[in-house]
Design an enzyme around this catalytic site. Structure first.
Site, mmCIF file in Angstrom:
data_model
loop_
_atom_site.group_PDB
_atom_site.id
_atom_site.type_symbol
_atom_site.label_atom_id
_atom_site.label_comp_id
_atom_site.label_asym_id
_atom_site.label_seq_id
_atom_site.Cartn_x
_atom_site.Cartn_y
_atom_site.Cartn_z
ATOM 1 N N ARG A 1 11.616 -6.041 4.788
ATOM 2 C CA ARG A 1 11.328 -4.614 4.573
ATOM 3 C C ARG A 1 12.272 -3.716 5.371
ATOM 4 O O ARG A 1 12.551 -3.962 6.533
ATOM 5 C CB ARG A 1 9.886 -4.313 4.959
ATOM 6 C CG ARG A 1 9.553 -2.829 4.927
ATOM 7 C CD ARG A 1 8.100 -2.570 4.777
ATOM 8 N NE ARG A 1 7.336 -2.822 5.992
ATOM 9 C CZ ARG A 1 6.015 -2.612 6.073
ATOM 10 N NH1 ARG A 1 5.345 -2.176 5.043
ATOM 11 N NH2 ARG A 1 5.392 -2.855 7.201
ATOM 12 N N ARG B 1 -9.642 0.840 9.043
ATOM 13 C CA ARG B 1 -9.215 -0.506 9.409
ATOM 14 C C ARG B 1 -10.289 -1.241 10.188
ATOM 15 O O ARG B 1 -10.097 -2.410 10.517
ATOM 16 C CB ARG B 1 -7.949 -0.431 10.279
ATOM 17 C CG ARG B 1 -6.649 -0.565 9.482
ATOM 18 C CD ARG B 1 -5.518 -0.341 10.455
ATOM 19 N NE ARG B 1 -4.299 -1.016 10.130
ATOM 20 C CZ ARG B 1 -3.246 -0.413 9.570
ATOM 21 N NH1 ARG B 1 -3.319 0.840 9.194
ATOM 22 N NH2 ARG B 1 -2.139 -1.086 9.379
ATOM 23 N N LYS C 1 0.829 -1.206 0.000
ATOM 24 C CA LYS C 1 0.000 0.000 0.000
ATOM 25 C C LYS C 1 0.863 1.256 0.000
ATOM 26 O O LYS C 1 0.634 2.177 -0.779
ATOM 27 C CB LYS C 1 -0.917 0.042 1.237
ATOM 28 C CG LYS C 1 -1.898 -1.100 1.334
ATOM 29 C CD LYS C 1 -2.845 -0.922 2.505
ATOM 30 C CE LYS C 1 -2.210 -0.954 3.879
ATOM 31 N NZ LYS C 1 -1.618 -2.252 4.270
ATOM 32 N N ARG D 1 -0.325 -8.662 13.684
ATOM 33 C CA ARG D 1 -0.945 -7.690 12.767
ATOM 34 C C ARG D 1 -1.802 -8.395 11.719
ATOM 35 O O ARG D 1 -2.855 -7.908 11.327
ATOM 36 C CB ARG D 1 0.140 -6.829 12.100
ATOM 37 C CG ARG D 1 0.744 -5.813 13.080
ATOM 38 C CD ARG D 1 2.060 -5.248 12.593
ATOM 39 N NE ARG D 1 1.947 -4.517 11.360
ATOM 40 C CZ ARG D 1 2.944 -4.371 10.483
ATOM 41 N NH1 ARG D 1 4.120 -4.918 10.723
ATOM 42 N NH2 ARG D 1 2.772 -3.672 9.401
ATOM 43 N N ARG E 1 11.474 -1.904 10.294
ATOM 44 C CA ARG E 1 10.416 -1.270 11.070
ATOM 45 C C ARG E 1 10.194 -2.059 12.346
ATOM 46 O O ARG E 1 10.125 -3.289 12.293
ATOM 47 C CB ARG E 1 9.121 -1.251 10.235
ATOM 48 C CG ARG E 1 8.522 0.125 10.138
ATOM 49 C CD ARG E 1 7.365 0.125 9.191
ATOM 50 N NE ARG E 1 6.146 -0.368 9.822
ATOM 51 C CZ ARG E 1 4.937 -0.262 9.270
ATOM 52 N NH1 ARG E 1 4.817 0.321 8.088
ATOM 53 N NH2 ARG E 1 3.878 -0.724 9.882
HETATM 54 P P1 AMP Z 1 0.712 0.862 8.996
HETATM 55 O O1 AMP Z 1 1.919 1.714 8.740
HETATM 56 O O2 AMP Z 1 -0.473 1.264 8.173
HETATM 57 O O3 AMP Z 1 1.020 -0.621 8.883
HETATM 58 O O4 AMP Z 1 0.284 1.126 10.517
HETATM 59 C C1 AMP Z 1 1.150 0.829 11.599
HETATM 60 C C2 AMP Z 1 0.346 0.725 12.887
HETATM 61 O O5 AMP Z 1 -0.285 1.971 13.183
HETATM 62 C C3 AMP Z 1 -0.775 -0.296 12.871
HETATM 63 O O6 AMP Z 1 -0.322 -1.614 13.122
HETATM 64 C C4 AMP Z 1 -1.675 0.247 13.992
HETATM 65 O O7 AMP Z 1 -1.129 -0.036 15.266
HETATM 66 C C5 AMP Z 1 -1.563 1.756 13.790
HETATM 67 N N1 AMP Z 1 -2.610 2.234 12.856
HETATM 68 C C6 AMP Z 1 -2.419 2.760 11.617
HETATM 69 N N2 AMP Z 1 -3.590 3.074 11.041
HETATM 70 C C7 AMP Z 1 -4.549 2.725 11.931
HETATM 71 C C8 AMP Z 1 -5.977 2.759 11.916
HETATM 72 N N3 AMP Z 1 -6.654 3.205 10.846
HETATM 73 N N4 AMP Z 1 -6.641 2.319 13.014
HETATM 74 C C9 AMP Z 1 -5.983 1.872 14.097
HETATM 75 N N5 AMP Z 1 -4.643 1.774 14.182
HETATM 76 C C10 AMP Z 1 -3.918 2.198 13.114
#
Ligand code: AMP
Length: 232
Positions: free
Chosen positions: A127, A90, A15, A173, A162
């Site tokens: 990654r 989400r 994404k 996750r 990360r």
């Molecule tokens: P990402 O970079 O999109 O994988 O997001 C990393 C982390 O941020 C996720 O595993 C969640 O802990 C938090 N996070 C990001 N977006 C959301 C969301 N829309 N709702 C809840 N937690 C989020």
């Protein structure tokens, strides 16, 4: 033409990589909720301190907190010509709030990136992201040893794994994705503006497939120029 996009799919579906390129092509705001939260953590804000442990264990932060952040972000001037949401919604609660936010705007186009789980686990183990600007390093930039020595193509910062890509966090996750985010397919699936794209192809092909799907969904076939190879 206002393009309001949601790019969704499991962690590691690509994404972030796709969003950077698509937002640049269409000159729309790229809104990555994960990146916004990581910026807060890096800046040591109260919000950053509140969400760090939740992110580190692979859980989702509170719907109310993230929805408020996105609602405010969507009102900013750079999001008025369109936006690409990467990592939001989400949950079903978030999806309903997003529908409220865009009630008087162009309809949402929702793209699901589909990638098999074994590919995801492999991608996330490899990654690397920039410690300075958070940009994802291109997947094809060599062995992990070479990539540890490499620097960010965007700002020259050092590349690091990360924190939440550790194997046990990735497993959590993916479970959270299956339980809380995948049901969004049922929520959006019957809309004419919902599309599915195979994310298990070369990045350029995924980009081309998304552009085609979004243009079809917007009734715009042949209006967007074909994407030239991105400067990845
Ligand atoms: P990402 O970079 O999109 O994988 O997001 C990393 C982390 O941020 C996720 O595993 C969640 O802990 C938090 N996070 C990001 N977006 C959301 C969301 N829309 N709702 C809840 N937690 C989020």
């Amino acid at each position: 033409m206002e393009r309001n996009l949601v790019l969704f799919g499991p962690p590691g579906a690509g994404k972030g990589t796709q969003a950077v390129w698509l937002a640049r092509t269409w000159r729309i705001a790229h809104i990555s909720t994960g990146a916004l939260l990581r910026d807060e953590i890096k800046a040591g804000t109260a919000l950053g301190r509140e969400v760090k442990s939740v992110i580190d264990r692979g859980a989702l932060i509170d719907d109310g907190v993230i929805t408020k952040i996105v609602g405010e972000r969507l009102q900013r001037r750079d999001a008025q010509a369109g936006f690409l949401l990467d990592g939001f919604p989400r949950t079903l609660t978030q999806a309903r709030s997003l529908d409220d936010f865009v009630a008087v705007r162009a309809p949402l186009v929702v793209v699901e990136l589909v990638v098999p789980e074994e590919v995801i686990v492999r991608r996330l183990a490899a990654r690397m992201i920039c410690s300075e600007c958070g940009t994802n390093a291109p997947e094809e930039s060599g062995s992990s040893d070479e990539r540890e020595a490499a620097t960010c193509h965007n700002c020259g910062g050092a590349l690091v794994p990360r924190a939440d890509d550790a194997e046990h966090v990735v497993r959590k996750r993916l479970e959270v994705y299956r339980l809380q985010t995948e049901p969004l397919v049922g929520y959006y699936g019957s809309r004419p503006t919902f599309c599915r794209v195979d994310g298990d192809q070369l990045a350029d092909r995924v980009t081309a497939a998304i552009v085609g799907a979004v243009d079809r969904a917007c009734g715009l076939s042949a209006i967007s120029p074909p994407p030239s190879p991105p400067d990845r």
